[in-house]
Design an enzyme around this catalytic site. Sequence first.
Site, PDB file in Angstrom:
ATOM      1  N   ARG A 108       0.854  -1.059  -0.007  1.00 40.65           N
ATOM      2  CA  ARG A 108      -0.076  -0.171  -0.173  1.00 40.65           C
ATOM      3  C   ARG A 108       0.963   1.213   0.189  1.00 40.65           C
ATOM      4  O   ARG A 108       1.704   1.491   0.806  1.00 40.65           O
ATOM      5  CB  ARG A 108      -0.895   0.000   1.121  1.00 40.65           C
ATOM      6  N   HIS A 135      -7.657   0.936  -6.180  1.00 41.77           N
ATOM      7  CA  HIS A 135      -7.885  -0.015  -5.006  1.00 41.77           C
ATOM      8  C   HIS A 135      -8.400  -1.258  -5.316  1.00 41.77           C
ATOM      9  O   HIS A 135      -9.664  -1.555  -4.807  1.00 41.77           O
ATOM     10  CB  HIS A 135      -8.565   0.626  -3.806  1.00 41.77           C
ATOM     11  N   GLN A 138     -10.402  -4.199  -2.804  1.00 41.60           N
ATOM     12  CA  GLN A 138     -11.513  -3.371  -2.338  1.00 41.60           C
ATOM     13  C   GLN A 138     -12.612  -3.906  -3.290  1.00 41.60           C
ATOM     14  O   GLN A 138     -13.707  -4.414  -2.974  1.00 41.60           O
ATOM     15  CB  GLN A 138     -11.536  -1.809  -2.070  1.00 41.60           C
ATOM     16  N   ASP A 226     -17.478   6.743  -0.789  1.00 46.61           N
ATOM     17  CA  ASP A 226     -16.447   6.711   0.014  1.00 46.61           C
ATOM     18  C   ASP A 226     -16.075   8.132   0.670  1.00 46.61           C
ATOM     19  O   ASP A 226     -16.447   9.079   0.406  1.00 46.61           O
ATOM     20  CB  ASP A 226     -15.063   6.370  -0.998  1.00 46.61           C
ATOM     21  N   CYS A 266     -16.445   1.332   1.335  1.00 48.42           N
ATOM     22  CA  CYS A 266     -15.146   0.462   1.820  1.00 48.42           C
ATOM     23  C   CYS A 266     -14.825   0.558   3.133  1.00 48.42           C
ATOM     24  O   CYS A 266     -14.056   0.054   3.568  1.00 48.42           O
ATOM     25  CB  CYS A 266     -14.166   0.873   0.632  1.00 48.42           C
ATOM     26  N   ARG A 294     -13.338  -9.030   2.466  1.00 51.04           N
ATOM     27  CA  ARG A 294     -12.050  -8.787   1.961  1.00 51.04           C
ATOM     28  C   ARG A 294     -11.157  -9.890   2.414  1.00 51.04           C
ATOM     29  O   ARG A 294     -10.353 -10.450   1.575  1.00 51.04           O
ATOM     30  CB  ARG A 294     -11.553  -7.623   2.832  1.00 51.04           C
TER      31      ARG A 294
HETATM   32  N1  NVA Z   1     -10.108   6.658  -0.951  1.00 54.28           N
HETATM   33  C1  NVA Z   1      -9.767   6.091   0.330  1.00 54.28           C
HETATM   34  C2  NVA Z   1      -9.826   4.744   0.653  1.00 54.28           C
HETATM   35  C3  NVA Z   1      -9.428   4.157   1.832  1.00 54.28           C
HETATM   36  C4  NVA Z   1      -9.634   2.664   1.943  1.00 54.28           C
HETATM   37  C5  NVA Z   1      -8.209   6.521   0.655  1.00 54.28           C
HETATM   38  O1  NVA Z   1      -7.561   6.473  -0.304  1.00 54.28           O
HETATM   39  O2  NVA Z   1      -7.887   7.033   1.592  1.00 54.28           O
HETATM   40  N1   CP Z   2     -11.186  -0.264   3.061  1.00 49.86           N
HETATM   41  C1   CP Z   2      -9.929  -0.465   3.292  1.00 49.86           C
HETATM   42  O1   CP Z   2      -9.115  -0.631   2.560  1.00 49.86           O
HETATM   43  O2   CP Z   2      -9.527  -0.169   4.528  1.00 49.86           O
HETATM   44  P1   CP Z   2      -8.327   0.305   5.402  1.00 49.86           P
HETATM   45  O3   CP Z   2      -7.792   1.520   5.034  1.00 49.86           O
HETATM   46  O4   CP Z   2      -8.524   0.239   6.710  1.00 49.86           O
HETATM   47  O5   CP Z   2      -7.311  -0.827   5.089  1.00 49.86           O
END
Ligand code: NVA
Ligand code: CP
Length: 307
Positions: A108, A135, A138, A226, A266, A294
């Site tokens: 990540r 993502h 997800q 989101d 998500c 997940r």
């Molecule tokens: N769009 C959000 C998703 C978190 C799972 C982010 O990138 O922070």
């Molecule tokens: N939805 C998701 O990826 O959550 P986290 O940021 O908690 O991993």
Amino acid sequence: MKNFINISDLSKNELRSIIDNAKKRKSERGKKPNSEPDLNQSIQGKTMIMFFAKPSTRTRISFDLAVKQLGGSSIILNQDEIHYGKGDETIKDTAKVLSQYADILMIRTDSHKDIDEFKKHLEIPIINGLTNLSHPCQIMADILTFEESKGDIEGKTLAWLGDGNNVANSLIEAATKFKFELNIACPKKYQPNKKIIDAAKKNNCKLLITEDPYKAAKDADCIMTDKWISMSDKGDKKKKKKILQKYQVNKKIMKVAKSDAIFMHCLPASREEEVTSEIMDGKKSVVWLQAFNRIHAQKSIIEWCMK
Ligand code: NVA
Ligand code: CP
């Protein structure tokens, strides 16, 4: 090497096989406790390294459980624990070393380009656990959740309201592959990635992009949203939230969708911003199932990568 970086990299059949395998494995497990391995431990003796340059609750824990259930083991590393990310070791050198220690890498990171650079130098598969651009893990869990709740996703209508972010980008790619209709309502300034929109249109995706949340939500089988501020957002947060206000998922907007429509998010959520607690905790919400799934979607992604 089979990498899981973007939904658009896989064929329709490969993606379908990942979802179907996830359903099969999930049903075979029945009600086993999460920490118990499956009967068929397909990655016994294998190691997954996970690297998080940004916070995570779901991705971190669900991947750890996924690896355990498949019979493997995992090593979880944060930004301040390794050299990558701080600029004191190149991605090439990090990739060469990690390739000797593990059998698969999940990462990540803020920069999608870093994943592409890792891919060039790794001798093991890589899974995208979220970047600024996408993502995909997800969205695979979301497809599984949608189908468990409403049956085959092909031909159904999903609506995305709010920020055109990384999750929305992966959803567009999924709409092309799984052949569902996708209505996206967002302000012009916060539209999803242009290249991803153009590719979807070129591939005959039934994609509507509008600034009108009611138009997008009309007769939809599912409403998704989101957080308005993503982890990689650097602009004026207050201003962005103000512009996005009319895209809040609430009782009024859910009424425009089909009477049996579901609500997906998500998570993490900013309650009373992009969604009201009334909707998130209400009967139409499947957000907790999304988080649980997940584990199951990612087990199947890991197996696909390692076969
Ligand atoms: N769009 C959000 C998703 C978190 C799972 C982010 O990138 O922070
Ligand atoms: N939805 C998701 O990826 O959550 P986290 O940021 O908690 O991993």
